[in-house]
Design an enzyme around this catalytic site. Structure first.
Site, PDB file in Angstrom:
ATOM      1  N   ASP A 101       0.879  -1.172   0.000  1.00 43.98           N
ATOM      2  CA  ASP A 101       0.000   0.000   0.000  1.00 43.98           C
ATOM      3  C   ASP A 101       0.917   1.222   0.000  1.00 43.98           C
ATOM      4  O   ASP A 101       1.538   1.544   1.007  1.00 43.98           O
ATOM      5  CB  ASP A 101      -0.904  -0.009   1.238  1.00 43.98           C
ATOM      6  CG  ASP A 101      -1.734   1.282   1.371  1.00 43.98           C
ATOM      7  OD1 ASP A 101      -1.676   2.132   0.468  1.00 43.98           O
ATOM      8  OD2 ASP A 101      -2.436   1.419   2.399  1.00 43.98           O
ATOM      9  N   LYS A 146       2.997  10.996  -3.579  1.00 46.91           N
ATOM     10  CA  LYS A 146       1.972  10.271  -4.337  1.00 46.91           C
ATOM     11  C   LYS A 146       1.053  11.225  -5.117  1.00 46.91           C
ATOM     12  O   LYS A 146       0.608  10.910  -6.216  1.00 46.91           O
ATOM     13  CB  LYS A 146       1.141   9.427  -3.378  1.00 46.91           C
ATOM     14  CG  LYS A 146       0.034   8.613  -4.026  1.00 46.91           C
ATOM     15  CD  LYS A 146      -0.588   7.721  -2.985  1.00 46.91           C
ATOM     16  CE  LYS A 146      -1.777   6.945  -3.480  1.00 46.91           C
ATOM     17  NZ  LYS A 146      -2.278   6.032  -2.432  1.00 46.91           N
ATOM     18  N   GLU A 182      -7.488   0.581  -4.136  1.00 48.28           N
ATOM     19  CA  GLU A 182      -7.412   0.524  -2.669  1.00 48.28           C
ATOM     20  C   GLU A 182      -8.712   0.056  -2.004  1.00 48.28           C
ATOM     21  O   GLU A 182      -8.669  -0.841  -1.158  1.00 48.28           O
ATOM     22  CB  GLU A 182      -6.927   1.870  -2.121  1.00 48.28           C
ATOM     23  CG  GLU A 182      -5.425   2.024  -2.344  1.00 48.28           C
ATOM     24  CD  GLU A 182      -4.915   3.450  -2.355  1.00 48.28           C
ATOM     25  OE1 GLU A 182      -5.635   4.360  -1.915  1.00 48.28           O
ATOM     26  OE2 GLU A 182      -3.783   3.651  -2.826  1.00 48.28           O
ATOM     27  N   ASP A 230     -13.252   5.461   1.783  1.00 48.23           N
ATOM     28  CA  ASP A 230     -11.829   5.477   2.119  1.00 48.23           C
ATOM     29  C   ASP A 230     -11.298   6.903   1.969  1.00 48.23           C
ATOM     30  O   ASP A 230     -11.152   7.404   0.858  1.00 48.23           O
ATOM     31  CB  ASP A 230     -11.086   4.501   1.180  1.00 48.23           C
ATOM     32  CG  ASP A 230      -9.570   4.491   1.393  1.00 48.23           C
ATOM     33  OD1 ASP A 230      -9.065   5.288   2.211  1.00 48.23           O
ATOM     34  OD2 ASP A 230      -8.881   3.689   0.730  1.00 48.23           O
TER      35      ASP A 230
HETATM   36  N1  LIG Z   1      -6.853  10.069  14.664  1.00 49.06           N
HETATM   37  C1  LIG Z   1      -6.834  10.748  13.528  1.00 49.06           C
HETATM   38  N2  LIG Z   1      -7.656  11.807  13.340  1.00 49.06           N
HETATM   39  C2  LIG Z   1      -7.639  12.520  12.194  1.00 49.06           C
HETATM   40  N3  LIG Z   1      -6.833  12.264  11.163  1.00 49.06           N
HETATM   41  C3  LIG Z   1      -5.987  11.216  11.295  1.00 49.06           C
HETATM   42  C4  LIG Z   1      -5.943  10.410  12.457  1.00 49.06           C
HETATM   43  N4  LIG Z   1      -4.999   9.455  12.277  1.00 49.06           N
HETATM   44  C5  LIG Z   1      -4.491   9.656  11.060  1.00 49.06           C
HETATM   45  N5  LIG Z   1      -5.055  10.711  10.451  1.00 49.06           N
HETATM   46  C6  LIG Z   1      -4.765  11.269   9.126  1.00 49.06           C
HETATM   47  O1  LIG Z   1      -4.963  10.258   8.162  1.00 49.06           O
HETATM   48  C7  LIG Z   1      -4.097  10.476   7.040  1.00 49.06           C
HETATM   49  C8  LIG Z   1      -3.337   9.217   6.754  1.00 49.06           C
HETATM   50  O2  LIG Z   1      -4.245   8.205   6.514  1.00 49.06           O
HETATM   51  P1  LIG Z   1      -3.826   6.922   5.686  1.00 49.06           P
HETATM   52  O3  LIG Z   1      -2.588   6.349   6.257  1.00 49.06           O
HETATM   53  O4  LIG Z   1      -5.032   6.084   5.579  1.00 49.06           O
HETATM   54  O5  LIG Z   1      -3.529   7.633   4.309  1.00 49.06           O
HETATM   55  P2  LIG Z   1      -2.640   7.141   3.111  1.00 49.06           P
HETATM   56  O6  LIG Z   1      -2.953   5.714   2.844  1.00 49.06           O
HETATM   57  O7  LIG Z   1      -1.246   7.507   3.344  1.00 49.06           O
HETATM   58  O8  LIG Z   1      -3.200   8.091   1.968  1.00 49.06           O
HETATM   59  P3  LIG Z   1      -3.966   7.771   0.595  1.00 49.06           P
HETATM   60  O9  LIG Z   1      -4.726   6.509   0.779  1.00 49.06           O
HETATM   61  O10 LIG Z   1      -4.838   8.975   0.405  1.00 49.06           O
HETATM   62  O11 LIG Z   1      -2.900   7.711  -0.424  1.00 49.06           O
HETATM   63  C9  LIG Z   1      -3.175  11.609   7.439  1.00 49.06           C
HETATM   64  O12 LIG Z   1      -3.617  12.814   6.841  1.00 49.06           O
HETATM   65  C10 LIG Z   1      -3.313  11.662   8.945  1.00 49.06           C
HETATM   66  O13 LIG Z   1      -3.061  12.954   9.447  1.00 49.06           O
HETATM   67 MG   LIG Z   2      -4.519   4.742   1.834  1.00 44.68          MG
END
Ligand SMILES: Nc1ncnc2c1ncn2[C@@H]1O[C@H](COP(=O)(O)OP(=O)(O)OP(=O)(O)O)[C@@H](O)[C@H]1O
Ligand SMILES: [Mg+2]
Length: 555
Positions: free
Chosen positions: A8, A70, A147, A170
């Site tokens: 991922d 990304k 995803e 998502d």
């Molecule tokens: N407890 C929380 N409350 C609010 N936001 C959060 C919390 N925990 C994580 N995040 C936010 O979630 C985001 C990261 O989520 P995730 O890891 O699912 O994204 P990603 O897979 O990296 O991104 P994408 O799928 O869009 O490419 C970040 O912006 C982070 O600040």
């Molecule tokens: Mg993601």
């Protein structure tokens, strides 16, 4: 051949997993953590740091530390570190290489095959760029999967005995995806996907930043502010007030240090992000409508992605669908677990008796056509594959040249939902030549075929359907690999070129003697040279037969 891993590659965080004892297992990184921040730091000597170690340089060396790359996938934007230029895909490749290295250490075996996830709403260009990043990292990208579909696989593996209509919402760091699917005795049938490639947690961070202060031009202060904004946002998911405290953030006009100290309430934060959160309702409702279901038909609503932890995001989903939304599956790891399950399906660990999945093409794909009318001629978009068609899919349609004596057409592929051509995204084109001039106003039909594969990558084919003679051309953007710059003069040095030399020489002589009336011979010769240089054996043979056939006709 090595086993296939699932990756991922997220905007904010990335993960890697594989199947161990019939279940997905997320692999820890060198720090022992399952989640790696998507951060890359490039040192002066060219060495790289990834993840938390790299993130430490965000404040001291922001100019050679990259985050959220990304969102630049496939944009062609150039990134710079120590005077050296990098494509976004080069940086993504460093991240991938690191994750694979972690897996190799953990599994004590070489890994060179992977399934990589992308947002369902990623475009053709973005998918190809992601595949290229994989290749740059030395990986054979066995499959690109969406995803939310990966999340569905993770949910479906455990709940495979059930029959349910599922909506997955998502919202990650940079992208939003909504997918509606039907789960029926181990068959996961994706019905519709919709989303936004530029909406996620980073936008909420930026909204907080804008409301706190302006640090434009001061990269270090901006990085500190961004970190504080994200901390504030995350804290407000569980508490009502958060104190942002940034001593000596910047300096004023007289060089005096300026500090920032402010209390932010959850109510204020919700007010700031209200409009952005509300904008996710439209894609959600469109996905639902496209799936042919109504909110009442949904058995379960699943939340995936870190940003769904924000209470008002969850509330919006629940209110829009009049349903309770669940984070049953681990919102951070479910996508990588699903990628590992897909890898397991390809590796034969799971069979169709365990799990079957079908996906859809989230965009409408079509070509540019000319609409002639008495008042004005207009360029329009004519759909060939409607959005949310199950993939893989091949669809053909017949078209006619505009002019009576027209012998060539440019077939331009677009994706989008608007009949207005300019509102859609241009994908590429194929030139079809050698159309016989029409007799007595009867125009030659041209068949255009769109093939959309399981990776979500498009191939366009066009051919003249005529009685005596048939010519076809394939679009240059074939396969998962984007086309490298080739030096066609070097074709004779390619492996196996000798066998093709007589035919190519003869064709070149015919071209020089002006026997190549439609220009097809020239195109074929060029295609053969390209195919030889790219070592596409079967394809080269196919082209050679076409060339011989055509030379026979032109003789
Ligand atoms: N407890 C929380 N409350 C609010 N936001 C959060 C919390 N925990 C994580 N995040 C936010 O979630 C985001 C990261 O989520 P995730 O890891 O699912 O994204 P990603 O897979 O990296 O991104 P994408 O799928 O869009 O490419 C970040 O912006 C982070 O600040
Ligand atoms: Mg993601």
């Amino acid at each position: 051949m090595s086993r296939i891993v699932g990756i991922d590659l997220g905007t904010s965080t990335s993960e890697i997993a594989c199947i161990v004892d019939g279940a997905p297992k997320v692999i820890p990184n060198t720090q022992g953590k399952l989640i790696t921040p998507s951060v890359v730091h490039i040192r002066e000597d060219g060495d790289v740091l990834v993840g938390e170690e790299a993130a430490e340089y965000l404040f001291t060396r922001p100019e050679c530390t990259f985050i959220e790359v990304k969102r630049l996938t496939g944009s062609g934007e150039v990134l710079c570190a120590h005077g050296k230029e990098y494509d976004p895909e080069d940086i993504q490749a460093i991240l991938l290489r690191y994750l694979v290295g972690c897996a190799e250490t953990y599994l004590k075996e070489k890994i060179d095959r992977a399934v990589i996830t992308v947002p369902a709403y990623f475009t053709d260009v973005q998918r190809r760029a992601t595949a290229r990043a994989g290749e740059l990292a030395g990986l054979s990208v066995e499959r690109i999967i969406n995803e939310p579909t990966a999340a569905a696989l993770d949910y479906g593996l455990v709940n495979r005995k059930e029959c349910k209509n599922v909506l997955i919402y998502d919202l990650g760091g940079g992208t939003l995806d909504v997918t509606v699917l039907e789960l029926f005795e181990g068959v996961l049938d994706v019905k519709a996907s919709r989303g936004n490639n530029h909406l996620g947690g980073k936008d909420f961070d930026e909204i907080i930043m804008r409301n706190l202060t302006d640090t434009a031009g001061d990269e270090r202060a901006t990085m500190r502010l961004k970190k504080a904004a994200e901390d504030c946002k995350i804290a407000l998911s569980v508490q009502e007030v958060y104190n942002v405290s940034l001593p000596f953030l910047s300096t004023d006009r007289n060089g005096k240090p300026v500090s920032l100290e402010k209390n932010i309430t959850r109510a204020k934060f919700e007010e700031w992000i209200g409009e952005t959160v509300a904008s996710t309702k439209e894609p959600m409702m469109t996905a639902l409508a496209d799936s042919g279901l109504s909110a009442a038909d949904l058995s379960i609503v699943l939340l995936v992605g870190g940003s769904t932890r924000i209470p008002c995001v969850k509330k919006l989903v629940e209110e829009s669908l009049s349903a309770t939304a669940h984070s049953l599956i681990d919102p951070d790891l479910t996508v990588v677990r699903g990628a590992a399950i897909q890898a397991g399906i390809l590796d034969g660990v799971f069979t169709s008796a365990d799990l079957v999945i079908t996906d859809v093409c989230p965009y409408t794909l079509g070509i540019e056509v000319l609409h002639e009318s008495f008042f004005e001629d207009k360029l329009l978009f004519d759909p060939i594959i409607p959005r949310n068609t199950t993939i893989p899919v091949d669809k053909s349609k017949l078209y006619f040249p505009v002019e009576t004596y027209q012998t060539a057409v440019d077939i331009k592929a677009y994706q989008g939902d608007s009949s207005n051509l300019e509102d859609n995204e241009y994908l590429g084109e194929v030139k079809l030549t050698g159309i016989p001039p029409s007799f007595r106003g009867k125009k030659e039909p041209i068949e255009v075929t769109f093939s959309y594969d399981v990776n979500g990558i498009l191939q366009v084919k066009a051919c003249v359907v005529s009685t005596g003679r048939q010519v076809s051309a394939e679009i240059s953007t074939t396969g998962v690999k984007p086309k490298p710059q080739l030096d066609l003069t070097k074709w004779e040095k390619a492996e196996g070129a000798k066998r093709f030399r007589p035919a190519i020489r003869k064709a070149e002589k015919m071209i020089a003697d002006e026997l190549d009336e439609g220009g097809d011979l020239e195109i074929l010769v060029k295609q053969i040279k390209e195919a030889l240089l790219l070592n596409k054996v079967e394809y080269t043979d196919k082209l050679r037969n076409k060339l011989l056939e055509l030379m026979d006709i032109l003789k």
